[in-house]
Motif scaffolding. Structure first.
Motif, PDB file in Angstrom:
ATOM      1  N   LEU A   1       0.824  -1.205   0.000  1.00 42.38           N
ATOM      2  CA  LEU A   1       0.000   0.000   0.000  1.00 42.38           C
ATOM      3  C   LEU A   1       0.860   1.257   0.000  1.00 42.38           C
ATOM      4  O   LEU A   1       1.918   1.289   0.641  1.00 42.38           O
TER       5      LEU A   1
ATOM      6  N   LYS B   1      -4.708   7.215   0.915  1.00 39.22           N
ATOM      7  CA  LYS B   1      -5.756   7.606  -0.023  1.00 39.22           C
ATOM      8  C   LYS B   1      -6.663   6.393  -0.197  1.00 39.22           C
ATOM      9  O   LYS B   1      -6.230   5.335  -0.660  1.00 39.22           O
TER      10      LYS B   1
ATOM     11  N   GLN C   1      -9.391   3.624  -1.398  1.00 38.40           N
ATOM     12  CA  GLN C   1      -9.625   3.021  -2.717  1.00 38.40           C
ATOM     13  C   GLN C   1     -10.713   3.768  -3.464  1.00 38.40           C
ATOM     14  O   GLN C   1     -10.618   4.002  -4.663  1.00 38.40           O
TER      15      GLN C   1
ATOM     16  N   TYR D   1      -9.919   7.179  -5.639  1.00 39.25           N
ATOM     17  CA  TYR D   1      -9.257   7.170  -6.957  1.00 39.25           C
ATOM     18  C   TYR D   1     -10.309   7.168  -8.068  1.00 39.25           C
ATOM     19  O   TYR D   1     -11.423   6.656  -7.878  1.00 39.25           O
TER      20      TYR D   1
ATOM     21  N   LYS E   1     -11.997   5.673 -11.290  1.00 38.35           N
ATOM     22  CA  LYS E   1     -12.194   4.249 -11.581  1.00 38.35           C
ATOM     23  C   LYS E   1     -11.017   3.684 -12.377  1.00 38.35           C
ATOM     24  O   LYS E   1     -10.602   4.271 -13.370  1.00 38.35           O
TER      25      LYS E   1
ATOM     26  N   ARG F   1      -7.929   3.569 -11.474  1.00 33.88           N
ATOM     27  CA  ARG F   1      -6.635   4.216 -11.203  1.00 33.88           C
ATOM     28  C   ARG F   1      -6.060   3.876  -9.829  1.00 33.88           C
ATOM     29  O   ARG F   1      -4.971   4.308  -9.497  1.00 33.88           O
ATOM     30  N   ALA F   2      -6.797   3.143  -9.026  1.00 36.60           N
ATOM     31  CA  ALA F   2      -6.289   2.796  -7.688  1.00 36.60           C
ATOM     32  C   ALA F   2      -5.167   1.761  -7.819  1.00 36.60           C
ATOM     33  O   ALA F   2      -5.139   1.006  -8.798  1.00 36.60           O
ATOM     34  N   PRO F   3      -4.247   1.708  -6.844  1.00 35.18           N
ATOM     35  CA  PRO F   3      -3.226   0.656  -6.876  1.00 35.18           C
ATOM     36  C   PRO F   3      -3.881  -0.724  -6.959  1.00 35.18           C
ATOM     37  O   PRO F   3      -4.941  -0.943  -6.354  1.00 35.18           O
TER      38      PRO F   3
ATOM     39  N   LEU G   1      -5.171  -2.482  -3.866  1.00 35.08           N
ATOM     40  CA  LEU G   1      -6.421  -1.971  -3.291  1.00 35.08           C
ATOM     41  C   LEU G   1      -7.625  -2.471  -4.078  1.00 35.08           C
ATOM     42  O   LEU G   1      -8.634  -2.884  -3.495  1.00 35.08           O
ATOM     43  N   ASP G   2      -7.523  -2.420  -5.399  1.00 39.07           N
ATOM     44  CA  ASP G   2      -8.648  -2.892  -6.222  1.00 39.07           C
ATOM     45  C   ASP G   2      -8.907  -4.383  -5.986  1.00 39.07           C
ATOM     46  O   ASP G   2     -10.057  -4.813  -5.889  1.00 39.07           O
TER      47      ASP G   2
ATOM     48  N   HIS H   1      -9.370   2.116   4.112  1.00 36.40           N
ATOM     49  CA  HIS H   1      -9.156   2.263   2.673  1.00 36.40           C
ATOM     50  C   HIS H   1     -10.399   1.928   1.843  1.00 36.40           C
ATOM     51  O   HIS H   1     -10.408   2.143   0.633  1.00 36.40           O
TER      52      HIS H   1
END
Ligand code: FMN
Length: 214
Positions: free
Chosen positions: A50, A55, A57, A60, A62, A64-66, A69-70, A103
């Protein structure tokens, strides 16, 4: 039932010894649930890469999250119930667990139950942390079942792999864990059926004007 077990410790340093006492408590919880026939995954914050600056989840755009996290968001959405395993730090729940769960938005957890498992190296078993975990998990949408597990002197109960130490009354501990985890499974099944029947359409309103009391 699909159950996620969240491990609430990232403390690899010592003292106090032993570090990550929570690993064994979480493993024992996972073992109980597997034996009862559930599909279980242990979520260890140390396995998640992380970002250090917080930030959530849902903040972000749609896609674009790490990825970590997705992927976890998908697992949370697909689960039927949750177990939050936490140490007690200064009479409060684990900051690592709060950080991990913060998150994610409540819509992922909602209409599903959770169970609280706390532990300590000392005599109180994390009971004081458990009290504020109820509030936290309720706000997250996954209502905690009434029964809770508290493990005092966890290092004298479980070996590192989560098995019971030789001098421990394992049957009694299994029964103790079972009181809470059976409640979790019962509610998870009930909630699963009810979710399949449909969710209340106005349950998630995001504008404050819609949420606030008139
Ligand atoms: C910062 C910190 C605060 C602690 N506060 C408490 C406490 O309030 N009550 C308690 O029973 N134990 C407390 N302990 C002792 C923990 O029960 C013990 O260190 C346990 O191993 C923590 O779990 P962990 O190893 O999985 O991180 C605290 C430990 C730390 C590191």
């Amino acid at each position: 039932m699909k159950i996620l077990v969240f491990l609430g410790s990232v403390r690899t340093s010592t003292p106090p010894r032993p570090a990550r006492l929570g690993e064994r408590v979480a493993r024992a919880t996972v073992a109980w649930l597997l034996e009862a026939g559930h599909e279980v995954e242990l979520i260890d914050p140390l396995d998640l890469d992380l970002p250090t600056s917080f930030k959530p989840q849902f903040a972000y755009a749609k896609g674009r999250a790490p990825a970590a996290l997705d992927q976890l968001a998908e697992k949370i959405a697909a689960a039927d119930g949750y177990v939050a395993v936490s140490p007690e730090y200064n009479h409060s729940m684990s900051p690592a667990l709060a950080d991990l769960l913060n998150h994610f938005g409540s819509s992922l957890f909602s209409f599903k139950p959770s169970a609280i498992v706390t532990y300590s190296a000392g005599q109180w078993g994390g009971a004081r942390a458990a009290v504020n975990m109820r509030t936290f998990l309720a706000e997250l949408g996954c209502l905690p079942v009434s029964s809770m597990v508290h493990v005092p002197h966890a290092q004298e109960v479980f070996a590192e792999d989560g098995s019971y130490l030789p001098d421990v009354d394992a049957a009694r501990w299994q029964g103790y864990l079972g009181r809470t985890l059976l409640q979790l499974a019962w509610w998870a099944e009930a909630a699963q059926e009810q979710r399949a029947a449909g969710l209340p359409t106005d349950a998630f309103v995001t504008a404050p004007s819609q949420r606030n009391a008139p």
